[in-house]
Scaffold this active site. Structure first.
Site, mmCIF file in Angstrom:
data_model
loop_
_atom_site.group_PDB
_atom_site.id
_atom_site.type_symbol
_atom_site.label_atom_id
_atom_site.label_comp_id
_atom_site.label_asym_id
_atom_site.label_seq_id
_atom_site.Cartn_x
_atom_site.Cartn_y
_atom_site.Cartn_z
ATOM 1 N N CYS A 187 0.782 -1.124 -0.162
ATOM 2 C CA CYS A 187 -0.021 -0.009 0.111
ATOM 3 C C CYS A 187 0.739 0.988 -0.035
ATOM 4 C CB CYS A 187 -0.734 0.084 1.212
ATOM 5 S SG CYS A 187 -0.048 0.040 2.815
ATOM 6 N N HIS A 229 -1.375 0.899 6.944
ATOM 7 C CA HIS A 229 -2.117 0.747 5.948
ATOM 8 C C HIS A 229 -2.045 2.530 5.397
ATOM 9 C CE1 HIS A 229 -4.186 -0.077 2.102
ATOM 10 N NE2 HIS A 229 -5.311 0.774 2.477
ATOM 11 N N ASP A 244 -8.269 5.124 -2.256
ATOM 12 C CA ASP A 244 -7.421 4.032 -2.022
ATOM 13 C C ASP A 244 -7.319 3.016 -2.990
ATOM 14 O OD1 ASP A 244 -6.066 1.987 -0.861
ATOM 15 O OD2 ASP A 244 -7.325 1.562 1.043
#
Length: 627
Positions: A187, A229, A244
């Protein structure tokens, strides 16, 4: 990877799924949980963030942010424009919490209008430098929204999640150039590449980090320690918006060894009141909410999967993920915009509950038959299955804590969910049900239901119970259908006390094919004295609108005179054949008379359709009690 249809539904789905806890779910494909990750192991860098609301600087232990994400970018030699340092979020960026059920996105986005741009961005194939890639993507993008969309689409379909790198972070670089070269990252790398590409395109973008309810999340768990994250905020049309790209690109399997591209539209410019459902930023200003949520509230809130919102569902009750039974029962309901089909699994089966469909959602009561913790999953799919991949998808998950068991609420194995009439049975031609409840209680073992039928419908019914007391053919004979115009009455006579399922099937009368199952009721009788015999057996010449007034019992007493009264039309003559033959007389549409049952085991009703023929057809058969 499979291309999305812009609604977060991918075109191809693997046949097995994981549930939100990373355990293997039922056979229906499910939304697989997006990965959550820790940042690269490059040592920790401490950054000072000024929170603009209270001006005390806070030391935040932070995963390595990469070099200079706050530096001013002047015009570089490649001719990209200069871009300001991102301004912190202020009052005009905030959205009301809880969600107002208006839009899934934080600004209007016309997905149809973006289709051409999306297709173009997917085809761009530039891997030598981030600058060249951005130049190619911007050729077809005019507005800032289009620029962000082109970058988003490209990353979601060309960068895969690095499951190997996730397990071995020392080898991992999240520098945009390396991510592009490798074509994969975790991520952190998705977010840095996104930020860098936006800055090249002249769009303010910020990488955010925090806690996420992603892969490996357990219902009700707490979050401690470093954030796990990363995602982005982009500045469009004078406001900050969230996205995202890691979760937009696909999902990882249970064992965290395989990534599958599965585009998810939900995570592009998600409404902040929905984004907070599974993203909690380290700096609460970046929730973009008023009021902001505390970490405790985030931990206690229900986790809805993106499927929940993509299917047009609005809310689930209760709003906490852990439910305690009261007297052995727990209740859940889901609100939806329109007719949606639901199913559920309690510890992997749907046997211990009663689910009813409502016009705007569903209601479910579960009665666990063991104490302890039980996982309850709710699935949904659109009622008009448009796409072939419209399968049941997990939309919400609870943990049911059962303190005591209600053994009286054991349901027959044959009970199908949902129970009772609904918009679904109405759509199949069963209108105005006299009994709207899913459960019918009878004290004397008899009940009656009526429906108005849509045109051209044939009905088939059967009665079922656990154990061997009711063979299939007998199950049909404990329900009697009577048609009067477009009304059908179903009379049910139970063979004994207990729990029974009344199943209702239909087909178009003009169709030669089989009957389709439509819906069912649960019928309960506690009176142990009850012992009704089956209705008489009817043959094919007994027409749908004929009616038996007496005798209704298919078992006649021995050595008695029995009164007959039948409603039949288009008949010349009716005989009742016992030891002797007894004609019935016609009187205002009814055929009446008596017969004596002595000396025989069976009694038949026979009709003459034409007075000139000597041929009789059997229409009904009764048994006679043995002495």
């Amino acid at each position: 990877g499979s291309e999305g249809d812009g609604n977060g539904n991918s075109r191809s789905q693997p046949a097995q799924g994981t549930d939100l806890n990373g355990r293997r779910g039922p056979r229906e494909p499910r939304e697989q949980t997006p990965p959550i990750t820790s940042g690269p192991g490059k040592g920790t860098q401490v950054t000072v963030e000024i929170h603009h609301e209270d001006t005390t600087p806070q030391l935040i232990k932070r995963l390595s942010l990469g070099k200079g994400s706050q530096r001013l970018r002047g015009l570089d030699n490649k001719g990209f424009q200069k871009i300001e340092a991102p301004r912190p979020p202020g009052a005009k960026d905030l959205h009301a919490y809880p969600w107002d059920k208006s839009s899934l996105k934080s600004m209007p986005v016309d997905l149809q209008q973006l289709k051409k741009l999306d297709a173009y961005a997917l085809k761009v194939n530039v891997k030598n430098s981030v600058e060249e890639l951005v130049k190619a993507l911007l050729k077809q993008a005019r507005t800032d929204l289009e620029k962000v969309r082109a970058i988003w689409m490209w990353i979601c379909h060309h960068i895969e999640y690095d499951v190997v790198g996730y397990h071995n972070k020392s080898q991992l670089s999240s520098k945009p150039r390396d991510v592009l070269q490798m074509g994969k990252s975790i991520c952190e790398g998705y977010a840095e590449l996104f930020e860098h590409m936006c800055s090249l395109a002249g769009i303010q973008c910020k990488k955010l980090s925090g806690h996420a309810k992603g892969h490996g999340y357990k219902t009700g768990q707490t979050f401690t320690g470093n954030s796990d994250h990363a995602w982005n905020a982009v500045y469009l049309e004078g406001r900050w918006h969230l996205l995202d790209s890691t979760w937009g690109s696909g999902s990882v399997d249970d064992s965290f060894t395989k990534f599958t591209y599965r585009y998810n539209e939900f995570y592009f410019l998600t409404h902040p009141a929905l984004f907070i459902n599974n993203h909690f930023p380290d700096n609460s200003n970046w929730q973009l909410l008023k009021p902001t949520l505390t970490l405790k509230e985030f931990e206690n809130n229900m986790l809805h999967s993106s499927n929940f919102y993509m299917l047009g569902l609005l809310a689930a009750h209760p709003e906490t993920p852990i439910i305690h039974t009261v007297n052995g029962k727990a209740s859940v309901s889901v609100d939806s915009r329109s007719g949606t089909l639901f199913m559920f699994k309690l510890k992997g089966t749907d046997e211990q509950g009663l689910m009813t469909l409502t016009k705007h959602g569903m209601q479910l009561d579960v009665y666990p038959q063991k104490t302890g913790s039980h996982k309850l999953e709710i699935f949904a799919k659109p009622s008009k299955a448009e796409a072939p991949d419209d399968v049941y998808k997990c939309v919400v998950e609870y943990v049911v804590e059962c303190e005591s068991v209600d053994t009286a609420m054991r349901f027959p194995k044959d009970l199908h969910q949902p129970v009772g009439p609904s918009w679904f049975s109405e759509r199949h031609g069963f209108l105005r049900p006299s009994q709207r409840q899913p459960v019918l209680h009878t004290n004397d073992g008899r009940c009656s239901l009526t429906f108005t039928l849509g045109k051209d419908i044939s009905v088939l019914t059967s009665l079922h119970t656990d154990g061997s007391s009711l063979a299939e053919d007998m199950g049909r004979r404990h329900v009697l259908q009577t048609h009067r115009g477009n009304q059908v009455e179903l009379k049910v006579h139970l063979p004994h006390a207990g729990n029974f399922v009344l199943k209702i099937y239909s087909k178009k009368r003009s169709d030669p094919g089989n009957f389709d199952y439509i819906f069912n009721y649960l019928i309960r009788c506690l009176n142990t004295e009850v012992k009704w015999p089956a209705f008489p057996q009817s043959y094919s010449k007994w027409l749908q609108d004929y009616e038996i007034l007496e005798p209704l019992s298919g078992l006649l007493p021995a050595n008695r005179n029995v009164q007959f009264k039948l409603k039949m039309h288009g008949i010349a003559k009716v005989l009742v054949q016992a030891e002797n033959t007894y004609p019935l007389t016609h009187n205002k549409g009814y055929w009446e008379g008596t017969c004596n049952t002595s000396g025989c085991r069976e009694v038949f009703v026979m009709v003459h359709e034409n007075a000139n023929h000597s041929f009789y057809s059997h229409v009904l058969k009764y048994e006679v009690e043995t002495q």
